[in-house]
Design a protein around this motif. Structure first.
Motif, PDB file in Angstrom:
ATOM      1  N   ARG A  88      -7.007  65.841 -46.075  1.00 22.18           N
ATOM      2  CA  ARG A  88      -7.192  65.083 -44.804  1.00 22.18           C
ATOM      3  C   ARG A  88      -6.186  65.314 -43.785  1.00 22.18           C
ATOM      4  O   ARG A  88      -4.952  64.992 -44.172  1.00 22.18           O
ATOM      5  CB  ARG A  88      -7.377  63.773 -45.198  1.00 22.18           C
ATOM      6  N   PRO A  89      -6.201  65.664 -42.650  1.00 18.15           N
ATOM      7  CA  PRO A  89      -4.932  65.993 -41.820  1.00 18.15           C
ATOM      8  C   PRO A  89      -4.454  64.616 -41.373  1.00 18.15           C
ATOM      9  O   PRO A  89      -5.094  63.475 -41.144  1.00 18.15           O
ATOM     10  CB  PRO A  89      -5.537  66.637 -40.471  1.00 18.15           C
ATOM     11  N   ASN A  90      -2.927  64.728 -41.487  1.00 24.11           N
ATOM     12  CA  ASN A  90      -2.322  63.578 -40.820  1.00 24.11           C
ATOM     13  C   ASN A  90      -2.294  62.450 -41.905  1.00 24.11           C
ATOM     14  O   ASN A  90      -1.913  61.299 -41.335  1.00 24.11           O
ATOM     15  CB  ASN A  90      -2.409  63.317 -39.360  1.00 24.11           C
ATOM     16  N   ALA A  91      -2.500  62.680 -42.867  1.00 27.78           N
ATOM     17  CA  ALA A  91      -2.714  61.209 -43.867  1.00 27.78           C
ATOM     18  C   ALA A  91      -1.082  60.842 -44.180  1.00 27.78           C
ATOM     19  O   ALA A  91      -1.030  59.697 -44.106  1.00 27.78           O
ATOM     20  CB  ALA A  91      -3.437  61.740 -44.934  1.00 27.78           C
ATOM     21  N   LEU A  92      -0.394  61.645 -44.899  1.00 28.89           N
ATOM     22  CA  LEU A  92       0.847  61.297 -45.281  1.00 28.89           C
ATOM     23  C   LEU A  92       1.861  62.142 -44.043  1.00 28.89           C
ATOM     24  O   LEU A  92       3.157  61.699 -43.995  1.00 28.89           O
ATOM     25  CB  LEU A  92       1.110  61.708 -46.581  1.00 28.89           C
ATOM     26  N   THR A  93       1.519  63.292 -43.949  1.00 27.24           N
ATOM     27  CA  THR A  93       2.460  64.263 -43.302  1.00 27.24           C
ATOM     28  C   THR A  93       1.689  64.893 -42.107  1.00 27.24           C
ATOM     29  O   THR A  93       0.353  65.201 -42.126  1.00 27.24           O
ATOM     30  CB  THR A  93       3.139  65.363 -43.985  1.00 27.24           C
ATOM     31  N   ALA A  94       2.644  65.035 -40.991  1.00 32.39           N
ATOM     32  CA  ALA A  94       2.100  65.953 -39.640  1.00 32.39           C
ATOM     33  C   ALA A  94       1.759  67.530 -40.074  1.00 32.39           C
ATOM     34  O   ALA A  94       0.710  67.908 -39.666  1.00 32.39           O
ATOM     35  CB  ALA A  94       2.884  66.001 -38.674  1.00 32.39           C
ATOM     36  N   GLU A  95       2.418  67.982 -41.121  1.00 34.94           N
ATOM     37  CA  GLU A  95       2.233  69.240 -41.474  1.00 34.94           C
ATOM     38  C   GLU A  95       1.009  69.214 -42.504  1.00 34.94           C
ATOM     39  O   GLU A  95       0.923  68.341 -43.365  1.00 34.94           O
ATOM     40  CB  GLU A  95       3.501  69.704 -42.336  1.00 34.94           C
ATOM     41  N   PRO A  96       0.072  70.387 -42.782  1.00 33.37           N
ATOM     42  CA  PRO A  96      -0.931  70.241 -43.494  1.00 33.37           C
ATOM     43  C   PRO A  96      -0.180  70.618 -45.028  1.00 33.37           C
ATOM     44  O   PRO A  96       1.001  70.870 -45.478  1.00 33.37           O
ATOM     45  CB  PRO A  96      -1.731  71.485 -43.189  1.00 33.37           C
ATOM     46  N   VAL A  97      -0.830  69.999 -45.992  1.00 32.71           N
ATOM     47  CA  VAL A  97      -0.548  70.269 -47.514  1.00 32.71           C
ATOM     48  C   VAL A  97      -0.816  71.755 -47.909  1.00 32.71           C
ATOM     49  O   VAL A  97      -2.205  72.129 -47.694  1.00 32.71           O
ATOM     50  CB  VAL A  97      -1.577  69.103 -48.245  1.00 32.71           C
ATOM     51  N   ARG A  98       0.025  72.457 -47.853  1.00 31.50           N
ATOM     52  CA  ARG A  98      -0.297  73.864 -48.609  1.00 31.50           C
ATOM     53  C   ARG A  98      -0.769  74.127 -50.085  1.00 31.50           C
ATOM     54  O   ARG A  98      -1.708  74.808 -50.116  1.00 31.50           O
ATOM     55  CB  ARG A  98       1.080  74.681 -48.494  1.00 31.50           C
ATOM     56  N   PHE A  99      -0.374  73.004 -50.980  1.00 30.09           N
ATOM     57  CA  PHE A  99      -0.990  73.234 -52.245  1.00 30.09           C
ATOM     58  C   PHE A  99      -0.637  71.987 -52.896  1.00 30.09           C
ATOM     59  O   PHE A  99       0.265  71.162 -52.481  1.00 30.09           O
ATOM     60  CB  PHE A  99      -0.565  74.584 -53.112  1.00 30.09           C
ATOM     61  N   VAL A 100      -1.169  71.561 -53.849  1.00 29.91           N
ATOM     62  CA  VAL A 100      -0.746  70.513 -54.944  1.00 29.91           C
ATOM     63  C   VAL A 100      -0.200  70.895 -56.228  1.00 29.91           C
ATOM     64  O   VAL A 100      -0.722  71.897 -56.651  1.00 29.91           O
ATOM     65  CB  VAL A 100      -1.758  69.223 -54.882  1.00 29.91           C
ATOM     66  N   GLU A 101       0.543  70.296 -56.745  1.00 30.22           N
ATOM     67  CA  GLU A 101       1.136  70.676 -58.087  1.00 30.22           C
ATOM     68  C   GLU A 101       0.873  69.403 -59.230  1.00 30.22           C
ATOM     69  O   GLU A 101       1.245  68.241 -58.761  1.00 30.22           O
ATOM     70  CB  GLU A 101       2.716  70.761 -58.025  1.00 30.22           C
ATOM     71  N   PRO A 102       0.243  69.984 -60.107  1.00 33.52           N
ATOM     72  CA  PRO A 102      -0.061  68.790 -61.233  1.00 33.52           C
ATOM     73  C   PRO A 102       1.179  68.349 -61.802  1.00 33.52           C
ATOM     74  O   PRO A 102       2.230  69.035 -61.989  1.00 33.52           O
ATOM     75  CB  PRO A 102      -0.961  69.569 -62.202  1.00 33.52           C
ATOM     76  N   SER A 103       1.181  67.034 -62.301  1.00 40.10           N
ATOM     77  CA  SER A 103       2.257  66.422 -62.936  1.00 40.10           C
ATOM     78  C   SER A 103       1.603  65.147 -63.850  1.00 40.10           C
ATOM     79  O   SER A 103       0.418  64.994 -63.747  1.00 40.10           O
ATOM     80  CB  SER A 103       3.200  65.928 -61.882  1.00 40.10           C
ATOM     81  N   GLY A 104       2.470  64.658 -64.524  1.00 41.02           N
ATOM     82  CA  GLY A 104       2.162  63.708 -65.346  1.00 41.02           C
ATOM     83  C   GLY A 104       1.784  62.468 -64.863  1.00 41.02           C
ATOM     84  O   GLY A 104       2.518  61.885 -63.895  1.00 41.02           O
ATOM     85  N   GLY A 105       0.873  61.921 -65.268  1.00 40.93           N
ATOM     86  CA  GLY A 105       0.508  60.447 -64.839  1.00 40.93           C
ATOM     87  C   GLY A 105       1.057  59.354 -65.763  1.00 40.93           C
ATOM     88  O   GLY A 105       1.795  59.632 -66.524  1.00 40.93           O
ATOM     89  N   THR A 106       1.039  57.996 -65.231  1.00 40.31           N
ATOM     90  CA  THR A 106       1.446  56.846 -65.829  1.00 40.31           C
ATOM     91  C   THR A 106       0.583  56.269 -66.637  1.00 40.31           C
ATOM     92  O   THR A 106       0.162  56.352 -67.603  1.00 40.31           O
ATOM     93  CB  THR A 106       2.119  56.027 -64.879  1.00 40.31           C
TER      94      THR A 106
END
Length: 549
Positions: A88-106
């Motif tokens: 979704r554009p402009n949700a957190l950042t003005a720049e688009p998200v290029r990719f997401v990186e998985p990490s551990g959850g809580t």
């Protein structure tokens, strides 16, 4: 000496010079450097959904920022993060998200961190001065080849529900394209290795490439156990790998197009194979530095639980210098190692850093306000859209370089257990145990997951139940934890053995005895689902156990 690698290292130092100069200036005035980073992040993202909701347009400095934006962990930010990860554009950042990186959850099994161009630039602001310092301080690395750990193979979605790519291909992807191209000139392990879906095949091809690298000067991995396991695979496959070097054919099970690409990148080296056979025979030496006589440095984790895993790695590389990595998480980089500093130095040109003192009421401090000897929890604000994000890593201030603190990782603020990068938290294990109990119908009055050291280490589930029930519950916990990104990677890499189910009696009594010996008040002890201590095997004696296959 490799001419192409020497040229690449020379060009890299030139390319890294501006970032190194900025970092050197920031060490003398970290407060000013950090204030500039905060202004940039706020100005760039003032018109995003998050920026409008938190009044970014009215923020004039750190005090305004702290009054308008609360400190949050991933669970508390997930409602903001998820739309960004879904594109979704402009949700957190003005720049688009290029990719997401998985990490551990809580409390959940996994989380995904959005990466933007600004976030990658922030990583580069730390990694470029680090590599430049390596090349400046250790001339033996110039002109040599390097092995950067290839991101381990794993089954994961190629894209999020919103179509955003998932995951970077290679650890060198933290660098900008030009710098990455220069680094790739010194790499002897083809990037295509990251596309091998099977771990054993990935290791085999990696070793085949490394054996053809007589100019190997540096190895960069995360956990020391990753390299120890690679060495063990070399012991087992030595003779067969030399045969592959002679023929130029790869015996690993590979897709035809990938096989063709890798065999082009790894042509036959019969002379090199013959030299290795003549010198070492049918097995590699215990000291693997003899195979790679130019190997001068290994970069890996060296603090926290990783310090113990260093022992096995040092036995195989006893004459090679080890440099501990700084604190670099999926979400951001906190510190980088420099040879002139006693501990990693705060990465003051990357993200905006805050630190929470120990204690319930401590106000967040800036990097310039930290006290030597004190311990703090790290809070990050990044160009990737994490604002006042609780990283839940704790650091101790060891001293200062110029006016910037040096920071040593000491553990997790959420009582997590992290032997090899698996990052298990009590909340996650509570969730997993509840799921396993519902699946199996086994509800023991006491159940505790705890690490135990071995080669490799593993977790034991101490359950107040019959031996068969303890085994069945442990099997269910193992299956569910394989849905947690970091735990699954550690298991796939062989850095952890499977969970062992252990039947115990009087579990709560034994738990209370251990905790009171630690200094806790008996009346306030509540057994958690996870304890990071390694004394539980001794505390519970020699119980019946069953390994989960």
């Amino acid at each position: 000496m490799s001419a192409s690698a020497w040229i690449a290292s020379t060009l890299y130092r030139a390319a890294a010079a501006p970032a190194s100069a900025r970092f050197a200036r920031a060490l003398r005035d970290p407060a000013a450097a950090q204030a500039a980073i905060l202004r940039r992040i706020i100005q760039q993202n003032r018109d995003t959904d998050f920026g409008r909701a938190h009044g970014f347009a009215e923020i004039r400095g750190a005090a305004d920022f702290r009054s308008r934006v609360q400190v949050r962990d991933f669970a508390e930010m997930e409602g903001w993060i998820r739309p960004a990860c879904d594109g979704r554009p402009n949700a957190l950042t003005a720049e688009p998200v290029r990719f997401v990186e998985p990490s551990g959850g809580t409390s959940g099994l996994s989380k995904e961190v959005p990466y933007t161009a600004a976030l990658l630039a922030e990583f580069s602001a730390a990694t470029m001065p680090w590599i430049a310092d390596l090349l400046r301080s250790r001339p033996a690395l110039r002109g040599g080849q390097a092995y950067w750990a290839v991101s381990p193979p794993s089954r994961r979605r190629a894209r999020t529900a919103g179509g955003v790519p998932v995951g970077m291909e290679h650890d060198s992807d933290y660098f900008p394209p030009l710098v990455r191209a220069l680094l790739d000139r010194s790499l002897g392990v083809p990037r295509a290795v990251s596309r091998i879906p099977d771990l054993a095949a990935c290791r085999r091809v990696t070793l085949r490439a490394l054996l053809a690298m007589p100019e190997l000067a540096m190895i960069s991995v995360w956990s020391p156990s990753f390299l120890t396991l690679l060495a063990a695979a070399l012991d087992e496959e030595w003779d067969a790998l030399l045969g592959e070097m002679e023929s130029g054919r790869l015996s690993a099970a590979l897709a035809p197009d990938l096989r063709a690409e890798l065999e082009r990148a790894l042509p036959a080296r019969p002379d090199a194979a013959s030299r290795l056979r003549r010198r070492f025979g049918r097995r590699p030496p215990e000291d693997l530095g003899a195979v790679w006589p130019r190997l001068a440095l290994i970069s890996c984790w060296a603090d926290g639980h990783a310090a113990r895993a260093l022992e096995g790695m040092r036995r195989r590389f006893p004459r090679v210098e080890v440099q501990g990595k700084g604190l670099l998480a999926t979400e951001g980089v906190v510190s980088i190692p420099l040879f002139r500093a006693e501990a990693p130095v705060a990465a003051v040109t990357s993200h905006y850093l805050e630190f929470l003192p120990d204690g319930p009421d401590g106000a967040a401090l800036g990097v310039h306000e930290l006290e030597p000897g004190a311990t703090y929890e790290v809070v990050l604000t990044t160009g990737g859209g994490l604002y006042r994000y609780r990283l839940k890593d704790r650091v101790r201030v060891e001293g200062r370089l110029e006016h910037t603190p040096t920071l040593r990782f000491v553990g997790r603020a959420d009582r997590a257990s992290d032997l090899a990068g698996e990052k298990l938290t009590p909340e996650l294990v509570e969730h997993v145990l509840a799921s396993a109990a519902a699946e199996t119908g086994i509800h023991p009055p006491f159940a505790l997951l705890a690490p135990t050291w071995g080669q490799p280490p593993r977790y034991r589930l101490y359950a107040q139940a019959a031996p068969d029930d303890a085994r069945a519950l442990a099997a269910a916990v193992e299956r569910t934890l394989l849905g947690a990104h970091h735990y699954a990677l550690c298991r796939a890499l062989g850095q952890l053995n499977p969970i062992e189910g252990v039947a115990v009696t009087d579990g709560e009594r034994v738990y209370e005895r251990v905790c009171t010996a630690r200094g806790q008040r008996a009346g306030s002890i509540k057994p958690p689902a996870l304890d990071a201590g390694t004394e539980w095997a001794q505390a519970f004696g020699a119980p019946l156990s069953a390994e989960v296959g």
